[in-house]
Design a protein around this motif. Structure first.
Motif, short mmCIF file in Angstrom:
data_model
loop_
_atom_site.label_atom_id
_atom_site.label_comp_id
_atom_site.label_asym_id
_atom_site.label_seq_id
_atom_site.Cartn_x
_atom_site.Cartn_y
_atom_site.Cartn_z
N LEU A 268 0.74 -1.27 -0.10
CA LEU A 268 0.03 0.09 -0.10
C LEU A 268 0.83 1.23 -0.05
CD1 LEU A 268 -2.49 -1.12 2.88
CD2 LEU A 268 -2.80 -1.17 0.51
N VAL A 269 0.59 2.30 -0.72
CA VAL A 269 1.22 3.45 -0.88
C VAL A 269 0.13 4.49 -0.72
CG1 VAL A 269 2.86 5.06 -2.25
CG2 VAL A 269 2.83 2.46 -2.39
N LEU A 270 0.37 5.55 0.13
CA LEU A 270 -0.34 6.78 -0.07
C LEU A 270 0.59 7.80 -0.08
CD1 LEU A 270 -2.53 6.18 3.25
CD2 LEU A 270 -3.34 5.87 0.93
N CYS B 21 -4.97 1.86 -8.78
CA CYS B 21 -4.31 3.18 -8.30
C CYS B 21 -5.58 4.24 -8.65
CB CYS B 21 -2.87 3.78 -8.81
SG CYS B 21 -2.75 3.72 -10.31
N ALA B 22 -5.46 5.18 -7.79
CA ALA B 22 -6.39 6.28 -8.18
C ALA B 22 -6.24 7.62 -7.23
CB ALA B 22 -7.94 5.92 -7.93
N ALA C 169 -3.63 7.20 -3.96
CA ALA C 169 -3.36 5.80 -3.33
C ALA C 169 -3.06 4.64 -4.55
CB ALA C 169 -4.46 5.40 -2.33
N ILE C 170 -2.24 3.89 -4.14
CA ILE C 170 -1.87 2.42 -4.75
C ILE C 170 -2.09 1.49 -3.87
CG2 ILE C 170 -0.04 1.14 -5.90
CD1 ILE C 170 1.40 4.01 -6.32
N ASN C 171 -2.93 0.35 -4.42
CA ASN C 171 -2.92 -0.83 -3.74
C ASN C 171 -2.75 -1.95 -4.51
OD1 ASN C 171 -4.12 -2.81 -1.87
ND2 ASN C 171 -6.20 -2.28 -2.49
N SER C 172 -1.78 -2.80 -4.11
CA SER C 172 -1.26 -3.95 -4.94
C SER C 172 -0.98 -4.98 -4.12
CB SER C 172 -0.13 -3.46 -5.76
OG SER C 172 1.08 -2.94 -4.80
N THR D 40 5.19 13.58 -1.35
CA THR D 40 6.03 12.71 -0.15
C THR D 40 4.89 11.26 -0.15
OG1 THR D 40 4.86 13.86 1.58
CG2 THR D 40 7.20 14.22 0.96
N TRP D 41 5.48 10.32 0.35
CA TRP D 41 4.46 9.27 0.61
C TRP D 41 4.88 8.47 1.83
CZ3 TRP D 41 7.36 10.24 -3.71
CH2 TRP D 41 8.49 9.36 -4.14
#
Length: 97
Positions: free
Chosen positions: A5-7, A43-44, A57-60, A89-90
């Motif tokens: 997960l990436v925010l 992602c969206a 956000a990325i959900n993989s 930043t994330w």
């Protein structure tokens, strides 16, 4: 399986409609088709306007830690990250499920 997960949070004053930002979002969207070994990819842009919300956000998911390493090292991933590094930043979380 490992969930990745990436925010991402745009830097102060950076807008979603800037060409460099739209190009960065498109680079992440393409990763699902460009990087082998991704079991799941989405992602969206975040639709929440709460002050604590992140912007993108990325959900993989990948099969295991070796697949996660290959994803992180993949040239397309590295290129997308380099774009975002210029204006955001994330935070990330990787967990097994």
């Amino acid at each position: 399986m490992i969930r990745h997960l990436v925010l991402l949070k745009l830097d102060e004053g950076v807008r979603r409609d800037e060409p460099r930002v739209t190009a960065g979002a498109e680079a992440f969207r393409r990763l699902g088709d460009e990087v082998p070994g991704l079991e799941f990819w989405e992602c969206a842009w975040n639709i929440s306007e709460r002050p604590i919300a992140y912007d993108f956000a990325i959900n993989s998911a990948v099969a295991d830690s070796d697949a996660l390493r290959r994803y992180l090292e993949h040239p397309a991933h590295q290129a997308a990250v380099a774009q975002w590094r210029e204006f955001a930043t994330w935070v990330i979380a990787d967990y097994e499920f």
